[in-house]
Design a protein around this motif. Structure first.
Motif, PDB file in Angstrom:
ATOM      1  N   LEU A 150       0.832  -1.211   0.000  1.00 45.03           N
ATOM      2  CA  LEU A 150       0.000   0.000   0.000  1.00 45.03           C
ATOM      3  C   LEU A 150       0.864   1.257   0.000  1.00 45.03           C
ATOM      4  O   LEU A 150       0.528   2.247  -0.654  1.00 45.03           O
ATOM      5  CB  LEU A 150      -0.926  -0.016   1.211  1.00 45.03           C
ATOM      6  N   LEU A 151       1.982   1.227   0.726  1.00 47.60           N
ATOM      7  CA  LEU A 151       2.896   2.372   0.720  1.00 47.60           C
ATOM      8  C   LEU A 151       3.479   2.593  -0.679  1.00 47.60           C
ATOM      9  O   LEU A 151       3.646   3.740  -1.107  1.00 47.60           O
ATOM     10  CB  LEU A 151       4.017   2.159   1.733  1.00 47.60           C
ATOM     11  N   ASP A 152       3.780   1.503  -1.383  1.00 46.56           N
ATOM     12  CA  ASP A 152       4.250   1.632  -2.760  1.00 46.56           C
ATOM     13  C   ASP A 152       3.175   2.280  -3.634  1.00 46.56           C
ATOM     14  O   ASP A 152       3.484   3.115  -4.498  1.00 46.56           O
ATOM     15  CB  ASP A 152       4.614   0.257  -3.331  1.00 46.56           C
ATOM     16  N   SER A 153       1.931   1.907  -3.403  1.00 40.29           N
ATOM     17  CA  SER A 153       0.825   2.481  -4.171  1.00 40.29           C
ATOM     18  C   SER A 153       0.647   3.962  -3.863  1.00 40.29           C
ATOM     19  O   SER A 153       0.305   4.757  -4.748  1.00 40.29           O
ATOM     20  CB  SER A 153      -0.475   1.722  -3.876  1.00 40.29           C
ATOM     21  N   VAL A 154       0.881   4.340  -2.605  1.00 43.65           N
ATOM     22  CA  VAL A 154       0.823   5.752  -2.223  1.00 43.65           C
ATOM     23  C   VAL A 154       1.891   6.539  -2.972  1.00 43.65           C
ATOM     24  O   VAL A 154       1.637   7.630  -3.495  1.00 43.65           O
ATOM     25  CB  VAL A 154       0.998   5.915  -0.699  1.00 43.65           C
TER      26      VAL A 154
ATOM     27  N   LYS B 151       1.434   5.958   6.909  1.00 46.08           N
ATOM     28  CA  LYS B 151       1.170   4.729   7.660  1.00 46.08           C
ATOM     29  C   LYS B 151      -0.044   4.884   8.565  1.00 46.08           C
ATOM     30  O   LYS B 151      -0.871   3.967   8.676  1.00 46.08           O
ATOM     31  CB  LYS B 151       2.404   4.346   8.480  1.00 46.08           C
ATOM     32  N   LEU B 152      -0.154   6.049   9.212  1.00 47.56           N
ATOM     33  CA  LEU B 152      -1.319   6.289  10.078  1.00 47.56           C
ATOM     34  C   LEU B 152      -2.606   6.284   9.257  1.00 47.56           C
ATOM     35  O   LEU B 152      -3.626   5.741   9.682  1.00 47.56           O
ATOM     36  CB  LEU B 152      -1.166   7.616  10.815  1.00 47.56           C
ATOM     37  N   GLY B 153      -2.551   6.905   8.078  1.00 40.65           N
ATOM     38  CA  GLY B 153      -3.732   6.934   7.218  1.00 40.65           C
ATOM     39  C   GLY B 153      -4.117   5.550   6.742  1.00 40.65           C
ATOM     40  O   GLY B 153      -5.304   5.172   6.761  1.00 40.65           O
ATOM     41  N   LEU B 154      -3.131   4.758   6.325  1.00 42.69           N
ATOM     42  CA  LEU B 154      -3.398   3.400   5.851  1.00 42.69           C
ATOM     43  C   LEU B 154      -3.908   2.513   6.982  1.00 42.69           C
ATOM     44  O   LEU B 154      -4.912   1.802   6.835  1.00 42.69           O
ATOM     45  CB  LEU B 154      -2.121   2.796   5.253  1.00 42.69           C
ATOM     46  N   GLY B 155      -3.209   2.561   8.113  1.00 39.28           N
ATOM     47  CA  GLY B 155      -3.593   1.715   9.237  1.00 39.28           C
ATOM     48  C   GLY B 155      -4.982   2.016   9.761  1.00 39.28           C
ATOM     49  O   GLY B 155      -5.773   1.109  10.021  1.00 39.28           O
ATOM     50  N   THR B 156      -5.290   3.311   9.908  1.00 37.23           N
ATOM     51  CA  THR B 156      -6.612   3.696  10.393  1.00 37.23           C
ATOM     52  C   THR B 156      -7.690   3.303   9.404  1.00 37.23           C
ATOM     53  O   THR B 156      -8.741   2.765   9.780  1.00 37.23           O
ATOM     54  CB  THR B 156      -6.669   5.217  10.646  1.00 37.23           C
ATOM     55  N   SER B 157      -7.453   3.568   8.131  1.00 35.70           N
ATOM     56  CA  SER B 157      -8.441   3.263   7.095  1.00 35.70           C
ATOM     57  C   SER B 157      -8.754   1.770   7.050  1.00 35.70           C
ATOM     58  O   SER B 157      -9.920   1.355   6.982  1.00 35.70           O
ATOM     59  CB  SER B 157      -7.928   3.723   5.726  1.00 35.70           C
ATOM     60  N   ILE B 158      -7.718   0.949   7.086  1.00 34.96           N
ATOM     61  CA  ILE B 158      -7.921  -0.496   7.013  1.00 34.96           C
ATOM     62  C   ILE B 158      -8.645  -1.000   8.260  1.00 34.96           C
ATOM     63  O   ILE B 158      -9.544  -1.834   8.192  1.00 34.96           O
ATOM     64  CB  ILE B 158      -6.573  -1.212   6.835  1.00 34.96           C
ATOM     65  N   ALA B 159      -8.264  -0.470   9.418  1.00 35.85           N
ATOM     66  CA  ALA B 159      -8.916  -0.886  10.669  1.00 35.85           C
ATOM     67  C   ALA B 159     -10.404  -0.543  10.666  1.00 35.85           C
ATOM     68  O   ALA B 159     -11.218  -1.259  11.245  1.00 35.85           O
ATOM     69  CB  ALA B 159      -8.239  -0.214  11.852  1.00 35.85           C
ATOM     70  N   LEU B 160     -10.759   0.535   9.987  1.00 34.97           N
ATOM     71  CA  LEU B 160     -12.157   0.983   9.961  1.00 34.97           C
ATOM     72  C   LEU B 160     -12.932   0.404   8.785  1.00 34.97           C
ATOM     73  O   LEU B 160     -14.097   0.744   8.577  1.00 34.97           O
ATOM     74  CB  LEU B 160     -12.205   2.513   9.922  1.00 34.97           C
ATOM     75  N   GLY B 161     -12.289  -0.454   7.995  1.00 33.00           N
ATOM     76  CA  GLY B 161     -13.001  -1.146   6.936  1.00 33.00           C
ATOM     77  C   GLY B 161     -13.101  -0.403   5.629  1.00 33.00           C
ATOM     78  O   GLY B 161     -13.909  -0.772   4.769  1.00 33.00           O
ATOM     79  N   LEU B 162     -12.291   0.634   5.415  1.00 32.42           N
ATOM     80  CA  LEU B 162     -12.320   1.348   4.144  1.00 32.42           C
ATOM     81  C   LEU B 162     -11.629   0.515   3.065  1.00 32.42           C
ATOM     82  O   LEU B 162     -10.832  -0.374   3.367  1.00 32.42           O
ATOM     83  CB  LEU B 162     -11.617   2.697   4.281  1.00 32.42           C
TER      84      LEU B 162
ATOM     85  N   ILE C 101      -5.390   4.517   0.276  1.00 29.65           N
ATOM     86  CA  ILE C 101      -4.268   5.078  -0.482  1.00 29.65           C
ATOM     87  C   ILE C 101      -4.468   6.573  -0.712  1.00 29.65           C
ATOM     88  O   ILE C 101      -3.533   7.368  -0.560  1.00 29.65           O
ATOM     89  CB  ILE C 101      -4.107   4.327  -1.821  1.00 29.65           C
ATOM     90  N   CYS C 102      -5.668   6.972  -1.070  1.00 33.85           N
ATOM     91  CA  CYS C 102      -5.959   8.396  -1.313  1.00 33.85           C
ATOM     92  C   CYS C 102      -5.769   9.227  -0.051  1.00 33.85           C
ATOM     93  O   CYS C 102      -5.197  10.325  -0.089  1.00 33.85           O
ATOM     94  CB  CYS C 102      -7.383   8.558  -1.844  1.00 33.85           C
TER      95      CYS C 102
END
Length: 319
Positions: free
Chosen positions: A19-23, A63-74, A80-81
């Motif tokens: 996901l970081l690569d995609s970012v 990382k915070l954006g990815l981790g939070t988003s995934i934890a919340l089911g986005l 990535i956005c």
């Protein structure tokens, strides 16, 4: 939309890396600028931005954006956005900060402005700032977009306000510590909490955004104090040179200088550590309150920071 992950520790590092690569790809693609107007010129903003980004960095906001988003089911695309938006704003602020502070190095390499010049650096930062808004157009949570775009402006405005205050002369004898805390919250905390808050808005959990904001403000204070302690010798030299040369560069804002206005150097160091630990604990309390363990990565950052503080001063006991 995939279901929320109940334990962020279960997220494979390989997925986070992908996901970081995609970012990074998203940032590269969205910050491309045509050269048709200046085909024979060295004013290549895309190359300048690529140069700045190649230095890397911890990508904490992504990382915070990815981790939070995934934890919340986005969805991964929305994650990535959100991460790209936060990273674009952060890097825009770094480019402009380096110009204002006159810094020649960033992440171990010459700063963008020192290589490409101030004019191109300013334009590069402006492009990244604009791109941060553009990247949100690809978020699928359309009903949340107005509040997300408004939040990006609010947090950017707060960070700019903090930067303006940082550039101003600070009178240590007049509420110096409180001014310092307000500046650290605004300048660093606003863009740190942004990716977490954006994910909460996209997941329709608006009621938790203030919790995330306060937690990140407290982490920003702790981080800034630690940074000041690490840079104390260099900051003292920079401030001495600035004063002797009557330079137009911004004065150096360091918590130790402020605390020394009312106490000895040793007591100022001890007070700085106590203040850092206090705000770190407040961050941990707030991060633990975020829904579905979405504050897990922020808590990991706190654990890492606590270890760094202990290494920096093993004789100072944390509360």
């Amino acid at each position: 939309m995939s279901g929320p992950i109940s334990n962020l520790a279960e997220i494979p590092q390989s997925l986070l890396g992908t996901l970081l690569d995609s970012v990074a790809i998203k940032i590269r693609d969205i910050s491309q600028l045509g050269t048709d107007l200046l085909p024979d010129s060295n004013l290549d903003i895309s190359s300048a931005i690529a140069y700045h980004l190649q230095a890397g960095g911890q990508k904490a906001r992504a990382k915070l954006g990815l981790g939070t988003s995934i934890a919340l089911g986005l969805t991964h695309q929305d994650a990535i956005c959100i991460a790209a938006c936060a990273e674009l704003l952060h890097n825009a602020s770094l480019i402009h900060d380096d110009i204002q502070d006159g810094d020649l190095l960033r992440r171990g390499q010459p700063t963008l402005w020192s290589v490409y010049g101030k004019n191109l650096a300013i334009c590069s930062g402006d492009l990244l700032l604009s791109a941060a808004y553009r990247v949100l157009c690809d978020v699928s949570a359309r009903e949340a977009l107005p509040s997300m775009i408004a939040l990006v402006h609010e947090r950017t405005a707060t960070a700019i306000n903090g930067q303006c205050a940082d550039l101003a002369e600070l009178d240590p004898s007049r509420d110096g510590v409180e001014q310092y805390l307000r500046i650290a919250k605004a300048k660093s905390g606003a863009l740190l909490s942004l990716p977490i808050e954006l994910a909460l808005l996209a997941a329709h959990l608006d009621e938790f955004t203030n919790v995330a904001k306060k937690a990140c403000e407290n982490f920003a204070i702790c981080y800034q104090i630690f940074d000041d302690l690490q840079d104390l010798e260099n900051d003292a030299l920079r401030e001495k040179n600035r004063q002797e040369s009557s330079s137009e560069l911004a004065p150096v804002l360091n918590i130790i200088f402020i605390l020394e206005a009312t106490r000895s150097h040793a007591d100022a160091i001890a007070a700085a550590f106590a203040l850092a630990y206090k705000h770190l604990s407040l961050c941990e309390e707030g991060a633990a309150k975020l829904p579905n363990r979405s504050g897990h990565l922020l808590l990991e950052q706190c654990t890492s920071m606590r270890s760094k503080l202990m290494v920096a001063s093993p004789t100072f006991e944390s509360p």
